[in-house]
Design a protein around this motif. Structure first.
Motif, PDB file in Angstrom:
ATOM      1  N   PRO A  38       0.833  -1.212   0.000  1.00  0.00           N
ATOM      2  CA  PRO A  38       0.000   0.000   0.000  1.00  0.00           C
ATOM      3  C   PRO A  38       0.862   1.255   0.000  1.00  0.00           C
ATOM      4  O   PRO A  38       1.899   1.308   0.637  1.00  0.00           O
ATOM      5  CB  PRO A  38      -0.807  -0.115   1.298  1.00  0.00           C
ATOM      6  N   ARG A  39       0.392   2.254  -0.749  1.00  0.00           N
ATOM      7  CA  ARG A  39       1.105   3.526  -0.799  1.00  0.00           C
ATOM      8  C   ARG A  39       0.760   4.349   0.427  1.00  0.00           C
ATOM      9  O   ARG A  39      -0.397   4.443   0.807  1.00  0.00           O
ATOM     10  CB  ARG A  39       0.723   4.313  -2.049  1.00  0.00           C
ATOM     11  N   ARG A  40       1.767   4.940   1.012  1.00  0.00           N
ATOM     12  CA  ARG A  40       1.588   5.799   2.169  1.00  0.00           C
ATOM     13  C   ARG A  40       1.208   7.190   1.675  1.00  0.00           C
ATOM     14  O   ARG A  40       1.855   7.743   0.794  1.00  0.00           O
ATOM     15  CB  ARG A  40       2.905   5.832   2.943  1.00  0.00           C
ATOM     16  N   ARG A  41       0.172   7.761   2.220  1.00  0.00           N
ATOM     17  CA  ARG A  41      -0.251   9.116   1.846  1.00  0.00           C
ATOM     18  C   ARG A  41       0.650  10.119   2.552  1.00  0.00           C
ATOM     19  O   ARG A  41       0.854  10.043   3.752  1.00  0.00           O
ATOM     20  CB  ARG A  41      -1.717   9.331   2.242  1.00  0.00           C
ATOM     21  N   LEU A  42       1.201  11.045   1.798  1.00  0.00           N
ATOM     22  CA  LEU A  42       2.147  11.997   2.337  1.00  0.00           C
ATOM     23  C   LEU A  42       1.477  13.312   2.691  1.00  0.00           C
ATOM     24  O   LEU A  42       0.530  13.729   2.028  1.00  0.00           O
ATOM     25  CB  LEU A  42       3.254  12.264   1.316  1.00  0.00           C
ATOM     26  N   SER A  43       1.985  13.960   3.686  1.00  0.00           N
ATOM     27  CA  SER A  43       1.534  15.295   4.044  1.00  0.00           C
ATOM     28  C   SER A  43       1.907  16.241   2.912  1.00  0.00           C
ATOM     29  O   SER A  43       2.961  16.103   2.302  1.00  0.00           O
ATOM     30  CB  SER A  43       2.221  15.727   5.340  1.00  0.00           C
ATOM     31  N   SER A  44       1.072  17.224   2.635  1.00  0.00           N
ATOM     32  CA  SER A  44       1.354  18.142   1.534  1.00  0.00           C
ATOM     33  C   SER A  44       2.578  19.011   1.818  1.00  0.00           C
ATOM     34  O   SER A  44       3.146  19.583   0.907  1.00  0.00           O
ATOM     35  CB  SER A  44       0.143  19.031   1.249  1.00  0.00           C
ATOM     36  N   ALA A  45       2.994  19.113   3.076  1.00  0.00           N
ATOM     37  CA  ALA A  45       4.142  19.940   3.411  1.00  0.00           C
ATOM     38  C   ALA A  45       5.425  19.121   3.587  1.00  0.00           C
ATOM     39  O   ALA A  45       6.473  19.691   3.822  1.00  0.00           O
ATOM     40  CB  ALA A  45       3.853  20.717   4.689  1.00  0.00           C
ATOM     41  N   GLN A  46       5.345  17.817   3.485  1.00  0.00           N
ATOM     42  CA  GLN A  46       6.509  16.966   3.729  1.00  0.00           C
ATOM     43  C   GLN A  46       7.521  17.059   2.588  1.00  0.00           C
ATOM     44  O   GLN A  46       7.188  16.870   1.427  1.00  0.00           O
ATOM     45  CB  GLN A  46       6.053  15.516   3.887  1.00  0.00           C
ATOM     46  N   LYS A  47       8.770  17.358   2.947  1.00  0.00           N
ATOM     47  CA  LYS A  47       9.842  17.383   1.954  1.00  0.00           C
ATOM     48  C   LYS A  47      10.196  15.936   1.612  1.00  0.00           C
ATOM     49  O   LYS A  47      10.434  15.119   2.490  1.00  0.00           O
ATOM     50  CB  LYS A  47      11.062  18.115   2.517  1.00  0.00           C
ATOM     51  N   LEU A  48      10.217  15.623   0.321  1.00  0.00           N
ATOM     52  CA  LEU A  48      10.506  14.261  -0.119  1.00  0.00           C
ATOM     53  C   LEU A  48      11.973  14.086  -0.474  1.00  0.00           C
ATOM     54  O   LEU A  48      12.553  13.046  -0.242  1.00  0.00           O
ATOM     55  CB  LEU A  48       9.619  13.903  -1.314  1.00  0.00           C
ATOM     56  N   CYS A  49      12.557  15.088  -1.094  1.00  0.00           N
ATOM     57  CA  CYS A  49      13.980  15.135  -1.423  1.00  0.00           C
ATOM     58  C   CYS A  49      14.253  16.538  -1.954  1.00  0.00           C
ATOM     59  O   CYS A  49      13.322  17.313  -2.149  1.00  0.00           O
ATOM     60  CB  CYS A  49      14.372  14.073  -2.457  1.00  0.00           C
ATOM     61  N   ASP A  50      15.499  16.859  -2.189  1.00  0.00           N
ATOM     62  CA  ASP A  50      15.796  18.198  -2.726  1.00  0.00           C
ATOM     63  C   ASP A  50      15.214  18.393  -4.114  1.00  0.00           C
ATOM     64  O   ASP A  50      14.761  19.467  -4.459  1.00  0.00           O
ATOM     65  CB  ASP A  50      17.308  18.439  -2.770  1.00  0.00           C
ATOM     66  N   GLY A  51      15.239  17.357  -4.952  1.00  0.00           N
ATOM     67  CA  GLY A  51      14.742  17.494  -6.317  1.00  0.00           C
ATOM     68  C   GLY A  51      15.717  18.228  -7.214  1.00  0.00           C
ATOM     69  O   GLY A  51      15.311  18.854  -8.195  1.00  0.00           O
ATOM     70  N   GLU A  52      16.994  18.150  -6.906  1.00  0.00           N
ATOM     71  CA  GLU A  52      18.026  18.878  -7.656  1.00  0.00           C
ATOM     72  C   GLU A  52      18.026  18.509  -9.140  1.00  0.00           C
ATOM     73  O   GLU A  52      18.329  19.331  -9.986  1.00  0.00           O
ATOM     74  CB  GLU A  52      19.402  18.591  -7.041  1.00  0.00           C
TER      75      GLU A  52
END
Length: 190
Positions: free
Chosen positions: A2-16
């Motif tokens: 199951p996919r975990r639902r993420l908070s809209s403010a949670q940083k996932l990675c830098d995304g460089e």
């Protein structure tokens, strides 16, 4: 799994190494995605590959360049686009626009509503809502751009170089030509 639902403010990675392109239908998002993928030397997944990067975190946060394109066809989509900045703070984000008459006509041709005034009116109102939501979101940043098709067509080099500087471009990629640049095989002085 199951996919975990993420908070809209949670940083996932830098995304460089993440580029995200948004914009209302027929605002040149596909063209820009193809140009950036070419500049980076990364393969395209397909013309209709329209996904949100926060739904594909492993790919969005990989060590390789990734170019995501997702139409923002409602104010809700624009808010989600805005939320990507918090999740991927170093990502390069581009919002594409196009002049209203040509964008609406392009949509009408595609959907076969050539003479439908209600369709054109509805599309124009929706387009205005989306562009207004984007204007409210827009913040001056070295990693955020709002680009109109006419400006990009006149000078693609400037945007492509700003998003992917020459030192980051794939070695086999030649610089794009400007529509106003010298003709092939000569200069303006010939």
């Amino acid at each position: 799994r199951p996919r975990r639902r993420l908070s809209s403010a949670q940083k996932l990675c830098d995304g460089e190494r993440l580029i995200v392109i948004g914009g209302f239908h027929h605002s040149f998002t596909s063209v820009l995605r193809a140009q950036l993928a070419k500049r980076l030397g990364v393969p395209l997944r397909g013309g209709r590959d329209e996904r949100w990067p926060d739904d594909h975190v492993e790919e969005a946060c990989s060590a390789e360049w990734t170019v995501f394109k997702k139409p923002t066809n409602s104010p809700r989509d624009v808010r989600r686009f805005e939320g990507l900045r918090r999740k991927f703070p170093a990502a390069r984000m581009i919002f594409c626009t196009r002049d209203a008459p040509n964008q609406i006509w392009s949509l009408m041709k595609r959907t076969c509503y050539r003479t439908s005034e209600p369709f054109a009116t509805c599309t124009a109102l929706k387009r205005c809502m989306i562009n207004e939501a984007e204007r409210k979101w827009r913040r001056p940043s070295a990693r955020d751009w709002t680009v109109d098709l006419a400006d990009f067509a006149a000078d693609p080099r400037s945007l492509l170089r700003a998003v992917v500087p020459a030192h980051l471009a794939h070695p086999s990629v030649r610089e794009p030509r400007s529509a106003a640049g010298p003709p092939r095989g000569g200069s303006h002085d010939d």
